[in-house]
Design a protein around this motif. Structure first.
Motif, short mmCIF file in Angstrom:
data_model
loop_
_atom_site.label_atom_id
_atom_site.label_comp_id
_atom_site.label_asym_id
_atom_site.label_seq_id
_atom_site.Cartn_x
_atom_site.Cartn_y
_atom_site.Cartn_z
N GLU A 87 -4.92 9.49 -1.89
CA GLU A 87 -4.70 11.31 -2.08
C GLU A 87 -5.72 11.69 -0.92
OE1 GLU A 87 -5.18 14.98 -3.39
OE2 GLU A 87 -4.81 12.46 -4.47
N ALA A 88 -6.58 11.32 0.18
CA ALA A 88 -7.02 11.79 1.24
C ALA A 88 -5.77 11.67 2.38
CB ALA A 88 -7.98 11.30 2.03
N GLN A 139 -3.99 14.63 1.64
CA GLN A 139 -4.27 15.85 2.29
C GLN A 139 -4.99 16.04 3.64
OE1 GLN A 139 -8.85 16.20 0.51
NE2 GLN A 139 -7.77 16.02 -2.20
N MET A 140 -4.73 14.99 4.32
CA MET A 140 -4.43 15.36 5.53
C MET A 140 -2.87 15.74 6.15
SD MET A 140 -7.03 11.97 7.18
CE MET A 140 -6.91 12.57 8.95
N SER A 181 -11.97 4.71 7.10
CA SER A 181 -11.42 5.81 7.37
C SER A 181 -9.95 6.30 7.98
CB SER A 181 -12.42 6.29 8.41
OG SER A 181 -11.87 5.93 9.55
N VAL A 191 -13.46 8.33 3.82
CA VAL A 191 -13.34 8.12 2.40
C VAL A 191 -14.59 6.34 1.76
CG1 VAL A 191 -11.60 7.10 0.65
CG2 VAL A 191 -10.82 8.90 2.38
N ARG A 194 -7.41 6.58 -4.03
CA ARG A 194 -8.64 7.58 -3.27
C ARG A 194 -7.84 7.30 -1.70
NH1 ARG A 194 -14.30 6.27 -3.52
NH2 ARG A 194 -13.95 6.32 -6.29
N ILE A 195 -7.39 6.65 -1.27
CA ILE A 195 -7.45 6.28 -0.17
C ILE A 195 -6.19 7.78 0.35
CG2 ILE A 195 -6.44 5.06 1.75
CD1 ILE A 195 -8.39 3.18 0.77
N SER A 216 -10.83 11.66 9.43
CA SER A 216 -11.75 11.67 7.09
C SER A 216 -11.79 10.26 7.55
CB SER A 216 -10.17 12.11 6.42
OG SER A 216 -10.67 12.41 5.39
N ASN A 241 -17.15 2.24 4.20
CA ASN A 241 -16.31 3.87 5.01
C ASN A 241 -15.02 3.82 5.68
OD1 ASN A 241 -18.71 5.14 4.93
ND2 ASN A 241 -19.47 5.40 6.84
#
Length: 216
Positions: free
Chosen positions: A42-43, A46-47, A18, A8, A39-40, A6, A16
């Motif tokens: 949260e990603a 989600q993963m 990632s 981000v 933000r990182i 992903s 970027n």
């Protein structure tokens, strides 16, 4: 597919960052966390990935300024870049102040990387290529099985990294791209530090700075 990735974009520079997840183990790494920690994370949630390390391609602030925050928060090590970028990381507070970037303390990675090293992420192996030019200690990480490379600011779609920073070297950068990256093969997809992904074959054909047509 053995890995999931992903991207981000973080900071005002839209760098970027990632996240790599090893599907076999559920473990992963974050590449070049330059800022925007929430933000990182949260990603990462989600993963559904358990981060086990931070990997840095080079020492510029937009690629590493949030590294030590994440290291302390998650209690995971930082690996990379190559030791020649120590002077960049050591001056992080000054560079951030000059650029109007959020403050970041200087830090030392848990492991410096050298050409030919490998980095383990879950059951996945990444190969390390030392690719100086943009910075003297810049490294590229290559997942051979997936034909995917994290190239930081060495090369972009249609462009190459700047070399007007301290200890940048244009000729060295060209050699890193043509003699190291292009030898990985045309089919390799790369994730650059900024902008869209591309393939080494596409850049070898069309990138005005490093294409075969320019160098014969």
């Amino acid at each position: 597919m053995s890995i999931r990735v992903s991207i981000v974009p973080v900071t005002a520079y839209q760098q970027n960052c990632s996240i790599l997840k090893c599907e076999e183990t559920g473990r992963g790494a974050v590449f070049d966390p330059g800022g925007d920690v929430e933000r990182i994370l949260e990603a990462v949630r989600q993963m559904d990935v358990t981060l086990e390390k931070i990997i840095l391609t080079h020492g510029h602030m937009d690629h590493c300024a949030a590294s030590d925050i994440l290291r302390q928060q998650l209690e995971i090590p930082i690996e990379g870049p190559q030791r020649e970028d120590d002077f960049w990381i050591g001056k992080l507070p000054e560079w951030c102040q000059m650029a109007g970037f959020p403050h970041a303390d200087a830090f030392e990675p848990d492991r410096w990387l050298d050409d030919g090293d490998t980095v383990q992420v879950g059951a996945q192996t990444l190969e390390v290529l030392h690719c100086p030019g943009h910075t003297p200690g810049h490294v590229v990480l290559f997942h051979r099985a997936q034909q995917l490379a994290w190239v930081g600011d060495v090369i972009f779609q249609g462009s190459i990294g700047r070399t007007d920073f301290p200890r940048g070297n244009h000729d060295q950068l060209i050699r890193s791209i043509r003699e190291k990256l292009f030898k990985l093969g045309d089919a390799v997809t790369f994730i650059p530090g900024h902008g869209p992904t591309s393939t080494l074959g596409q850049e070898r054909q069309t990138n005005p700075f490093v294409a075969d047509a320019r160098y014969g």
